[in-house]
Design a protein around this motif. Structure first.
Motif, PDB file in Angstrom:
ATOM      1  N   ASP A   1      -7.504  -6.716 -48.179  1.00  0.00           N
ATOM      2  CA  ASP A   1      -7.665  -6.627 -49.633  1.00  0.00           C
ATOM      3  C   ASP A   1      -8.102  -5.220 -50.048  1.00  0.00           C
ATOM      4  O   ASP A   1      -7.607  -4.667 -51.034  1.00  0.00           O
TER       5      ASP A   1
ATOM      6  N   SER B   1      -5.287  -2.806 -49.721  1.00  0.00           N
ATOM      7  CA  SER B   1      -4.391  -2.983 -50.859  1.00  0.00           C
ATOM      8  C   SER B   1      -4.928  -2.254 -52.086  1.00  0.00           C
ATOM      9  O   SER B   1      -4.176  -1.629 -52.828  1.00  0.00           O
ATOM     10  N   PHE B   2      -6.245  -2.333 -52.294  1.00  0.00           N
ATOM     11  CA  PHE B   2      -6.865  -1.603 -53.407  1.00  0.00           C
ATOM     12  C   PHE B   2      -6.630  -0.101 -53.260  1.00  0.00           C
ATOM     13  O   PHE B   2      -6.322   0.587 -54.240  1.00  0.00           O
TER      14      PHE B   2
ATOM     15  N   SER C   1      -2.930   0.351 -54.276  1.00  0.00           N
ATOM     16  CA  SER C   1      -2.463  -0.151 -55.574  1.00  0.00           C
ATOM     17  C   SER C   1      -3.453   0.068 -56.710  1.00  0.00           C
ATOM     18  O   SER C   1      -3.063   0.076 -57.870  1.00  0.00           O
TER      19      SER C   1
ATOM     20  N   SER D   1      -5.644  -2.128 -57.455  1.00  0.00           N
ATOM     21  CA  SER D   1      -6.012  -3.470 -57.920  1.00  0.00           C
ATOM     22  C   SER D   1      -7.062  -4.081 -57.000  1.00  0.00           C
ATOM     23  O   SER D   1      -6.902  -4.078 -55.788  1.00  0.00           O
ATOM     24  N   SER D   2      -8.118  -4.617 -57.599  1.00  0.00           N
ATOM     25  CA  SER D   2      -9.137  -5.315 -56.814  1.00  0.00           C
ATOM     26  C   SER D   2      -8.827  -6.807 -56.720  1.00  0.00           C
ATOM     27  O   SER D   2      -9.640  -7.581 -56.229  1.00  0.00           O
ATOM     28  N   ASN D   3      -7.661  -7.196 -57.200  1.00  0.00           N
ATOM     29  CA  ASN D   3      -7.271  -8.599 -57.141  1.00  0.00           C
ATOM     30  C   ASN D   3      -5.789  -8.704 -56.776  1.00  0.00           C
ATOM     31  O   ASN D   3      -4.949  -9.048 -57.605  1.00  0.00           O
ATOM     32  N   VAL D   4      -5.501  -8.422 -55.534  1.00  0.00           N
ATOM     33  CA  VAL D   4      -4.111  -8.414 -55.080  1.00  0.00           C
ATOM     34  C   VAL D   4      -3.491  -9.805 -55.162  1.00  0.00           C
ATOM     35  O   VAL D   4      -2.306  -9.934 -55.419  1.00  0.00           O
TER      36      VAL D   4
ATOM     37  N   GLU E   1      -3.992 -12.124 -57.482  1.00  0.00           N
ATOM     38  CA  GLU E   1      -3.543 -12.347 -58.859  1.00  0.00           C
ATOM     39  C   GLU E   1      -2.255 -11.570 -59.139  1.00  0.00           C
ATOM     40  O   GLU E   1      -1.350 -12.073 -59.806  1.00  0.00           O
ATOM     41  N   ALA E   2      -2.163 -10.367 -58.616  1.00  0.00           N
ATOM     42  CA  ALA E   2      -0.946  -9.576 -58.812  1.00  0.00           C
ATOM     43  C   ALA E   2       0.262 -10.248 -58.149  1.00  0.00           C
ATOM     44  O   ALA E   2       1.385 -10.074 -58.601  1.00  0.00           O
TER      45      ALA E   2
ATOM     46  N   SER F   1      -7.269 -17.136 -57.458  1.00  0.00           N
ATOM     47  CA  SER F   1      -7.181 -15.680 -57.535  1.00  0.00           C
ATOM     48  C   SER F   1      -8.436 -15.086 -58.168  1.00  0.00           C
ATOM     49  O   SER F   1      -8.848 -13.984 -57.807  1.00  0.00           O
TER      50      SER F   1
ATOM     51  N   ASN G   1     -11.182 -11.762 -56.649  1.00  0.00           N
ATOM     52  CA  ASN G   1     -11.277 -10.447 -57.282  1.00  0.00           C
ATOM     53  C   ASN G   1     -12.605  -9.813 -56.880  1.00  0.00           C
ATOM     54  O   ASN G   1     -13.640 -10.065 -57.477  1.00  0.00           O
TER      55      ASN G   1
END
Length: 134
Positions: A21, A24-25, A28, A30-33, A35-36, A44, A48
């Motif tokens: 995770d 991924s942040f 990307s 995003s702290s919520n991969v 949800e994406a 989801s 986060n």
């Protein structure tokens, strides 16, 4: 099967998920991969890592705020790395800072064993003495 093996595997799976995770942040922002990938929902929301309110002490309690098993450990591991990232003055929206943080963190992880076992190597000794941290 040794005593504690299942608990150890549970924790390792969580750390693996948290690392994924956070990685991924890094790429990307995003702290919520989750949800994406799959959209909004309770599953989801509890993944986060920038917003969760549960902590290590509350895991295992009836009302932890996380029902995801070892993913909860992963979320907390990613949150820990995220908090370190921010505490060093980095902006979560800045991709260059995210990538530089990851480079430094990776270097720290890959040289820490060498620092403990090979201090006589001059180049490694310099890296170990400087600590790799700002």
């Amino acid at each position: 099967l040794f005593k504690g093996r299942l608990e150890l595997e549970f924790a390792l799976r969580g750390l693996n998920e948290g690392f994924a995770d956070f990685f991924s942040f890094i790429w990307s922002g995003s702290s919520n991969v989750l949800e994406a990938s799959v959209g909004e929902g309770s599953e989801s929301a509890e993944r986060n890592f920038s917003l969760v309110t549960f902590n290590y002490e509350s895991l295992g309690a009836a009302q932890t705020g996380c029902r995801g098993g070892y993913y909860c450990i992963g979320t907390l591991w990613a949150k820990t790395l995220y908090e370190i990232y921010k505490a060093e003055g980095n902006d979560p929206a800045n991709p260059d800072q995210r990538r530089q943080f990851f480079r430094e963190w990776h270097l720290l992880l890959t040289t820490s064993f060498e620092c403990e076992t090979s201090l006589e190597i001059a180049a490694n000794k310099t890296v170990c003495q400087e600590g790799l941290l700002r």
